[in-house]
Design a protein around this motif. Structure first.
Motif, PDB file in Angstrom:
ATOM      1  N   MET A 117      45.862  43.126  37.346  1.00  9.05           N
ATOM      2  CA  MET A 117      46.885  43.029  38.385  1.00  9.05           C
ATOM      3  C   MET A 117      47.859  44.199  38.296  1.00  9.05           C
ATOM      4  N   VAL A 153      52.711  43.173  42.985  1.00 10.00           N
ATOM      5  CA  VAL A 153      52.536  43.201  41.529  1.00 10.00           C
ATOM      6  C   VAL A 153      53.741  42.571  40.836  1.00 10.00           C
ATOM      7  N   ALA A 156      53.296  38.891  40.971  1.00 12.29           N
ATOM      8  CA  ALA A 156      52.263  38.503  39.996  1.00 12.29           C
ATOM      9  C   ALA A 156      52.835  38.490  38.583  1.00 12.29           C
ATOM     10  N   ASN A 291      50.578  34.160  40.361  1.00 19.35           N
ATOM     11  CA  ASN A 291      49.774  35.329  39.979  1.00 19.35           C
ATOM     12  C   ASN A 291      48.866  35.752  41.132  1.00 19.35           C
ATOM     13  N   TYR A 295      49.058  39.100  43.445  1.00 16.31           N
ATOM     14  CA  TYR A 295      47.959  40.064  43.413  1.00 16.31           C
ATOM     15  C   TYR A 295      47.267  40.142  44.769  1.00 16.31           C
TER      16      TYR A 295
END
Length: 353
Positions: A117, A153, A156, A291, A295
């Motif tokens: 990620m 990101v 994430a 997450n 991502y």
């Protein structure tokens, strides 16, 4: 009919080969990442020495590249002066050694899924550094896309169950050094008309990496390994791991040479999703909904970035084709005018006679 059938068969064969190259690259890249994680993770093989592991890779790759270039003559070396080597290859070798060192170190602290990620930030780093070094032109639309990738990101990272600040810093450092290396290759080598395939790249760059890594290794890992005198070097584990790393470099050459760098970027996104799924299902790493949402947002940004690059590439090719057609038409017109003038002069001379 037969001719059309042969054409279809040829296209089908090309498509199958392209997918084969992609599959080989994904498999080997997958293997190297999982293998490195297995060796470095304290809960698995428990050999947390990333500098040593990277040095083993570089020593192995240097030796094989030397044999292929100098002994078996499988690849011709690139003509390069010492001045060019010191000013171009050595800085790239330094950046590559730092990138490998930090990226391998991150496997000790972070999960495989979260590292993939974080790697989604690579286009952001490459574009930003390219703009700063005046290799790329600043475009507000592209920068907005880069910001969306960064936000994804960031989300994430916020949802990461086993967040480790030091591991994140290591991986972000690896991304920055790798992005700088890619930009410097364009500035220091490509702009001079020098292209290195993975074998010649390893032939020139790997020894530099080995030399640069030796300096921190002496102070950081050598004293610990010296104290741990009971450690037995496993030639099967480290030999097969290094062979996978070398094979991955050849797969990169095969994939980019037979398809394109853009194809590798798209294949990289597929590989990342496979690694995340593997990390969650087999290694049992925790992957949270936040997450995946973060991502997913970054993935859309990277996908749009690749689409924009493909569109720009097609436009550039179309412009080049149009320019070539215009030049060819101009040449034919000039030849026709020349012939017409020649005929006119001939007739004029005949009338004077």
């Amino acid at each position: 009919m037969g001719k059309g059938g042969n054409l279809s068969e040829g296209v089908l064969k090309k498509i199958i080969l392209s997918y084969t190259y992609v599959a080989i690259w994904i498999f080997l890249s997958f293997m190297v990442i999982i293998y490195n994680k297995y060796i470095l993770d304290r809960k698995l093989y428990n050999w947390p020495y990333p500098i040593s592991l990277t040095m083993i890779h570089m020593a192995f790759c240097s030796s094989l590249a030397f044999l292929l270039v100098r002994v078996f003559k499988a690849v011709d070396p690139v003509t390069m002066s010492w001045d060019l080597y010191l000013k171009s290859v050595v800085p790239i070798g330094l950046l590559y050694s730092l990138s490998l060192w930090l990226s391998n170190s991150a496997y000790i602290f972070l999960s495989v899924s979260f590292i993939q990620m974080l790697k989604a930030l690579m286009p952001v780093a490459v574009y930003t550094i390219g703009v700063l070094l005046k290799k790329d032109a600043y475009k507000s639309e592209t920068m907005t896309n880069m910001i969306s990738i960064s936000i994804g990101v960031g989300i994430a990272a916020y949802g990461e169950a086993k967040f480790d600040s030091w591991g994140v810093l290591l991986q972000l450092g690896a991304v920055v050094f790798e992005a700088t290396r890619l930009v410097m290759i364009q500035i220091l080598l490509t702009s001079k008309g020098i292209t290195l395939n993975p074998i010649t790249s390893l032939y020139y760059v790997a020894p530099c990496c080995l030399a640069f890594l030796f300096i921190p290794w002496i102070f950081v890992e050598f004293p610990i390994l010296k104290e741990n005198s009971s450690f037995h070097f496993d030639y099967v584990i480290f030999g097969s791991n290094s062979l996978c790393a070398f094979a991955l470099n050849l797969a990169v050459f095969l994939l980019v040479g037979k398809t394109s760098a853009l194809t590798m970027n798209v294949a990289g996104v597929v590989k990342d999703w496979l690694l995340i799924a593997f990390s969650w299902s087999v290694i049992k790493d925790t992957v949270t909904p936040i997450n995946l949402f973060g991502y997913g947002l970054a993935f859309l940004g990277v996908g749009y970035y690749n689409h924009a690059k493909l569109k720009a590439m097609k436009a550039k090719e179309a412009q080049k084709t149009t320019q070539q057609a215009d030049e060819e038409a101009g040449r034919l017109l000039a030849e026709r005018d020349g012939e017409a003038n020649g005929v006119g002069v001939g007739r004029k001379n005949e009338s004077q006679n």
